[in-house]
Scaffold this active site. Structure first.
Site, PDB file in Angstrom:
ATOM      1  N   SER A  42       0.807  -1.221   0.000  1.00 56.75           N
ATOM      2  CA  SER A  42       0.000   0.000   0.000  1.00 56.75           C
ATOM      3  C   SER A  42       0.837   1.265   0.000  1.00 56.75           C
ATOM      4  O   SER A  42       0.398   2.313   0.461  1.00 56.75           O
ATOM      5  CB  SER A  42      -0.940   0.011   1.216  1.00 56.75           C
ATOM      6  N   GLY A  43       2.068   1.183  -0.532  1.00 58.18           N
ATOM      7  CA  GLY A  43       2.851   2.393  -0.764  1.00 58.18           C
ATOM      8  C   GLY A  43       2.379   3.056  -2.044  1.00 58.18           C
ATOM      9  O   GLY A  43       1.351   2.689  -2.629  1.00 58.18           O
ATOM     10  N   LYS A  73       0.715  -5.691   4.495  1.00 52.17           N
ATOM     11  CA  LYS A  73       1.214  -6.312   5.721  1.00 52.17           C
ATOM     12  C   LYS A  73       0.639  -5.652   6.979  1.00 52.17           C
ATOM     13  O   LYS A  73       0.267  -6.321   7.933  1.00 52.17           O
ATOM     14  CB  LYS A  73       2.738  -6.235   5.757  1.00 52.17           C
ATOM     15  N   ALA A  80       8.937   9.697   2.222  1.00 46.77           N
ATOM     16  CA  ALA A  80       9.788  10.355   1.222  1.00 46.77           C
ATOM     17  C   ALA A  80       9.569  11.859   1.270  1.00 46.77           C
ATOM     18  O   ALA A  80       8.453  12.337   1.117  1.00 46.77           O
ATOM     19  CB  ALA A  80       9.468   9.815  -0.172  1.00 46.77           C
ATOM     20  N   GLY A 125      11.188  14.993  -2.898  1.00 50.44           N
ATOM     21  CA  GLY A 125      10.386  15.429  -4.023  1.00 50.44           C
ATOM     22  C   GLY A 125      10.286  14.366  -5.094  1.00 50.44           C
ATOM     23  O   GLY A 125      10.607  13.198  -4.880  1.00 50.44           O
ATOM     24  N   ARG A 151      24.172  10.160  -5.215  1.00 48.63           N
ATOM     25  CA  ARG A 151      24.094   9.686  -3.835  1.00 48.63           C
ATOM     26  C   ARG A 151      25.261   8.806  -3.408  1.00 48.63           C
ATOM     27  O   ARG A 151      25.816   8.978  -2.326  1.00 48.63           O
ATOM     28  CB  ARG A 151      22.788   8.912  -3.628  1.00 48.63           C
TER      29      ARG A 151
END
Length: 410
Positions: free
Chosen positions: A29-30, A52, A63, A66, A284
């Site tokens: 469900s992200g 879950k 997050a 952006g 990164r």
């Protein structure tokens, strides 16, 4: 929804049936799972979404930085794709990258139709340049972009016909004559197609390593293993990413991902001698490695509880930029007794993202027919190193594609 109880020796289970089953079952469900469910529903499919924990529990909502899209006058999807290719050290799947960047503008407009209000100024979007990018293309909702996107997507799903099944973690997945059968919690669910959108494993990996992580406790990777056991192929599963700017002090901020937009708006990394030691807007992995190396050289600083760190000089950020684009960060630190506009922050990389994952095609289908994957559980779009701002974009672009493709099978 008809739920029938069937008892077996030593084991109780239930079969979930809606007129014979679902067309599409989404796991997770992200942002990617919600986008997939919303798109499958819009295509006319009968959709179930199992997760879950609660439907609100996910990494996407955490997050902050952006979402990227080539919307500036000096930018283009082709330039966006080239930046991804370079930041991945030429390991990304170019087909997936081109899909991601070409559909980014439409993904932004879709989110706006769902109610997401991106920060604007001077009659247009407020765009920032992020690490590894050659243009300003990062859209923001303050510094809670993921929260805004997942809230809008969740409202869309919950206000429609999607059957939401919280607290039903996926345990088993197998092929059937007409699609797939999944055991979620104590229920068995039949579906014509399944979309895996359960995220990565960095919370569990950080615990195993004894490190800090930015991740939600649900990020433990079982669904990837279930897919591999079913025969799906994966790539780059060893390529885990560190967020360069984890909070190192105070204790309440340890594991917090300081938005990388701090560096987009002028903050720089400094060693114990007050010297800049890296390009603060490099990709990164380059920035994280530079911090590790500086500490290894003995040029780091220690937090009050003895952890390694360097300085992030946020005092260089214009207060206007900070109040508009970093309000949540300011509130968090000020609540802990530190004003980022008046003093430097202590920072150190923290485990953040699973770059690799299940192999997918341009419609997000895995190497197994009728089984789709989108978001962090899928590999290839970022190669072995992801740019910031592309995870939420990937969730929306490939979540929509997965949902549409899965629905088209019914």
């Amino acid at each position: 929804m008809l739920i029938t109880g069937i008892s077996q020796i030593g084991y109780d289970w239930r079969v979930v049936s809606v007129a014979g089953g679902f067309d599409v079952l989404v796991i997770g469900s992200g942002a990617s799972g919600l986008a997939a469910a919303a798109s499958a529903q819009a295509a006319g499919a009968r959709v179930a979404l199992a997760t879950k924990g609660s439907i609100q529990s996910c990494n996407s909502a955490k997050a902050q930085g952006g979402i990227q899209a080539a919307l500036g006058e000096d930018d283009s999807p082709e330039q966006h794709a080239e930046d991804i290719w370079k930041s991945s050290h030429e390991t990304a799947d170019r087909r997936l990258v081109e899909v991601l960047t070409s559909e980014a503008p439409s993904a932004i407009h879709w989110l706006e139709q769902l109610g997401v209000e991106f920060t604007r100024e001077n009659g247009g979007y407020r765009l920032a340049r992020c690490g590894g990018a050659s243009r300003k293309r990062l859209l923001q909702v303050g510094d809670r972009t993921g929260h805004a996107i997942t809230a809008a997507l969740r409202d869309t799903v919950e206000s429609g016909s999607v059957t939401v099944l919280p607290k039903r973690p996926l345990h088993e997945l197998e092929r059937t004559e007409n699609g797939w059968r999944a055991r979620c919690g104590d229920e068995t669910i039949d579906a014509g197609a399944v979309v895996l959108a359960a995220g990565g494993r960095c919370f569990a990996e950080a615990e195993r390593r004894g490190e800090l992580s930015t991740n939600h406790p649900g990020a433990t990777g079982e669904v990837t293993r279930i897919a591999l056991d079913a025969g799906a192929q994966a790539r780059d599963l060893d390529a885990l990413q560190y967020h360069p700017n984890g909070g190192a002090w105070p204790e309440t901020m340890q594991g917090y991902s300081i938005p990388e937009t701090t560096r987009a708006y002028g903050a720089v990394l400094l060693n114990a001698d007050g010297e800049e030691f890296t390009d603060s807007l490099a990709p990164r992995d380059v920035v994280s490695q530079a911090i590790f190396d500086e500490v290894e050289k003995g040029k780091g600083v220690d937090t009050p509880d003895g952890r390694p760190a360097v300085y992030l000089d946020t005092t260089r950020i214009d207060p206007y930029d900070a109040e508009l684009s970093l309000p949540y960060m300011l509130r968090r630190y000020r609540a802990g007794g530190i004003d980022p506009l008046a003093e430097k922050l202590l920072t150190y990389p923290v485990l953040h993202y699973q770059n690799g994952g299940l192999v997918i095609d341009a419609d997000a289908e895995t190497t197994l027919e009728g089984l789709y994957a989108c978001g962090e559980i899928a590999g290839g779009t970022h190669g072995r190193n992801r740019m910031m701002g592309n995870s939420l974009l990937e969730c929306v672009v490939f979540g929509r594609r997965a949902g549409r493709a899965a629905a088209a099978r019914h």
